[in-house]
Design an enzyme around this catalytic site. Sequence first.
Site, short mmCIF file in Angstrom:
data_model
loop_
_atom_site.label_atom_id
_atom_site.label_comp_id
_atom_site.label_asym_id
_atom_site.label_seq_id
_atom_site.Cartn_x
_atom_site.Cartn_y
_atom_site.Cartn_z
N LEU A 273 39.23 36.61 56.86
CA LEU A 273 40.41 37.74 57.21
C LEU A 273 39.92 38.88 56.23
O LEU A 273 39.70 38.34 55.01
CB LEU A 273 41.56 37.40 57.26
CG LEU A 273 42.37 37.01 56.15
CD1 LEU A 273 42.93 38.03 55.29
CD2 LEU A 273 43.50 36.02 56.43
N GLU B 185 41.43 42.55 54.37
CA GLU B 185 42.94 43.30 54.41
C GLU B 185 42.81 44.49 55.34
O GLU B 185 41.88 45.00 55.58
CB GLU B 185 43.52 43.55 52.91
CG GLU B 185 43.19 42.27 52.00
CD GLU B 185 43.48 42.63 50.57
OE1 GLU B 185 43.97 43.74 50.39
OE2 GLU B 185 43.36 41.77 49.78
N LYS C 263 31.46 30.59 52.84
CA LYS C 263 32.31 31.66 52.55
C LYS C 263 31.71 32.61 51.27
O LYS C 263 31.65 33.76 51.55
CB LYS C 263 33.69 31.37 51.96
CG LYS C 263 34.81 32.35 51.49
CD LYS C 263 34.95 33.37 52.63
CE LYS C 263 35.74 34.35 52.00
NZ LYS C 263 37.20 34.29 51.97
N CYS D 132 38.27 40.16 46.26
CA CYS D 132 37.28 39.32 47.07
C CYS D 132 35.76 39.38 46.43
O CYS D 132 35.12 38.68 45.83
CB CYS D 132 37.49 39.04 48.50
SG CYS D 132 39.28 38.61 48.91
N LYS E 236 34.81 39.37 42.84
CA LYS E 236 34.89 38.35 41.91
C LYS E 236 34.20 37.13 42.72
O LYS E 236 33.72 35.98 41.99
CB LYS E 236 36.37 37.69 41.97
CG LYS E 236 36.80 36.81 43.08
CD LYS E 236 38.34 36.18 42.78
CE LYS E 236 38.72 35.83 43.99
NZ LYS E 236 38.23 34.93 44.64
N LYS F 120 40.77 49.76 49.60
CA LYS F 120 40.23 50.50 50.95
C LYS F 120 41.51 50.96 51.86
O LYS F 120 42.59 50.60 51.01
CB LYS F 120 39.51 49.43 51.46
CG LYS F 120 40.45 48.35 52.02
CD LYS F 120 39.36 47.30 52.96
CE LYS F 120 40.14 46.12 53.44
NZ LYS F 120 39.51 45.42 54.22
C1 UGA Z 1 36.10 40.88 52.26
C2 UGA Z 1 35.66 40.29 53.50
O1 UGA Z 1 35.05 41.33 54.40
C3 UGA Z 1 36.25 39.40 54.45
O2 UGA Z 1 35.61 38.75 55.19
C4 UGA Z 1 36.79 37.99 53.51
O3 UGA Z 1 37.63 36.99 54.30
C5 UGA Z 1 37.61 38.73 52.23
O4 UGA Z 1 36.79 39.56 51.58
C6 UGA Z 1 38.09 37.52 51.12
O5 UGA Z 1 37.02 37.01 50.68
O6 UGA Z 1 39.05 37.08 51.45
P1 UGA Z 1 38.54 42.43 51.88
O7 UGA Z 1 38.18 42.42 50.63
O8 UGA Z 1 39.48 42.65 52.79
O9 UGA Z 1 37.65 41.27 52.92
O10 UGA Z 1 37.66 43.91 51.98
P2 UGA Z 1 36.41 44.45 52.94
O11 UGA Z 1 36.63 45.09 54.17
O12 UGA Z 1 35.25 43.45 52.93
O13 UGA Z 1 35.98 45.55 52.02
C7 UGA Z 1 35.51 45.44 50.62
C8 UGA Z 1 35.20 46.58 49.74
O14 UGA Z 1 33.85 47.37 50.14
C9 UGA Z 1 36.23 48.06 49.81
O15 UGA Z 1 36.28 48.47 48.69
C10 UGA Z 1 35.27 48.75 51.01
O16 UGA Z 1 35.54 50.24 50.43
C11 UGA Z 1 33.84 48.44 50.59
N1 UGA Z 1 32.85 48.83 51.46
C12 UGA Z 1 33.18 48.33 52.78
C13 UGA Z 1 31.92 49.81 51.34
O17 UGA Z 1 32.02 50.42 50.21
N2 UGA Z 1 31.04 49.93 52.39
C14 UGA Z 1 31.00 49.48 53.43
O18 UGA Z 1 30.15 49.97 54.38
C15 UGA Z 1 32.11 48.39 53.63
#
Ligand code: UGA
Length: 438
Positions: free
Chosen positions: A152, A154, A206, A262, A265, A324
């Site tokens: 999932l 956030e 994962k 996530c 780390k 985000k």
């Molecule tokens: C991430 C994974 O996407 C999930 O699948 C996973 O379950 C989760 O970690 C976890 O390990 O629990 P999340 O941390 O909620 O989810 O956030 P993401 O949507 O992955 O975004 C992570 C970061 O990447 C944010 O800072 C976002 O701004 C950045 N991002 C995302 C970019 O800089 N460019 C992109 O194209 C996409």
Amino acid sequence: MKITVIGLGYLGATHAVAMAELGHQVIGIEANPKRLGDLQNGVVPFFEPGLDEALQSVIAKGNIKFQADHTEESREADLHFLCVGTPQLPGSYAANTQYLHDAVRALAPYLREDAVIAGKSTVPVGTAAKLTEVLAEAAGFQPHLAWNPEFLREGTALEDSLRPDRIVIGVNDDRSAELLRKVYEPITAHGTPFITTDIPTAELVKVAANSFLATKISFINAMAEIAEVAGADAVSLAEAIGYDERIGNKFLRNGIGFGGGCLPKDIRAFMARAEELGVGQAVDFLADVDSINLRRRARVVDLLKRELGSIAGKRILVLGAAFKPDSDDLRDSPSIAVAKLILAEGANVVVHDPISLDHVRATEPSLIAEQDLIKAATGAEAIVLATEWSNYRTLDLPAELAPVVANKLIIDGRNALKVAAWQSAGFRLIALGRNVEA
Ligand code: UGA
């Protein structure tokens, strides 16, 4: 089914509510008294769209309850989900699995021999094997332990839990496979792929998925570094390569990079675990993924200094604090990191965020947290868009801010702004990785 969900942070609270929505009887176990009290009162202790309503609905239906410890009732549960955190160990890249060890020891006295424990936390490969030993010793029998990683995100956590892309279970006994198949039946009935593997593979799935996502983001950020000196445009480049289905257009948004609890780390913990296993070289590239990511934060400061000369004593507004949009999570937030880098140059840094300024005040007192956007922008020598909340992307915003800023310079750290709207309000807009400067 009767289940327990142990650890009610982001993952556990969402999973518990999702399980209750599917009609299971859920006991949520949470040691933190504040978090527990909130959940008991129907309040989600973090910002997650739609989760409060869902929590209140499953409480009203009588499908869920929350408590600090196991009671005799836990013995009635067929399935126990482990959802406690695995944070980065201080002074090391490795993950701290202590909370998992504590959780299984606390569960052992209430564990039936035919019950199944399914770990959902993100762990170094090999963790389940260690936990099995700990549990076997504490419970006095060989437990049914499985791994069931969670994907999932956030901001869309409940939707991701109820309608996931796939469900992965790592098992080494039939009982675990049977119960996990049964608990997810309401989801898989709609055709969701259900993948059964051995336990180490499920643990690795994962970290591999998160490492791949982080690598994709750093790849496009590396292209942005090159585009910036070559006079090219990384946003058009991403669009052009993304039409190739083998590449895909998701997670190719360049900017100030990834953060949160996530991705950063997890890639570090993966490097540490691979090193322990004697195959550190296999994921050496993740060190580059990490450094590219950190360099993009510093790039914002370089641009500010290039445009303004020294930024000492100047008022700089950072839009967005969370890692985000649609989240109030400041863990390893690129926005906060950028704000602190600007602060380190002696600037006065004002931070605006729609929902997380109380957290900013509590954790980063040297930043000026201002809730009123016009006040925040008044007198600013530059604005940095750091988190692409939708309210920063409205077409009226440039005209609203133009009269109050001291200097019309905006750096789009997320490639989220409509360039023409800012330019027509008289702003000079610099977007990371792009050649849109005017
Ligand atoms: C991430 C994974 O996407 C999930 O699948 C996973 O379950 C989760 O970690 C976890 O390990 O629990 P999340 O941390 O909620 O989810 O956030 P993401 O949507 O992955 O975004 C992570 C970061 O990447 C944010 O800072 C976002 O701004 C950045 N991002 C995302 C970019 O800089 N460019 C992109 O194209 C996409």
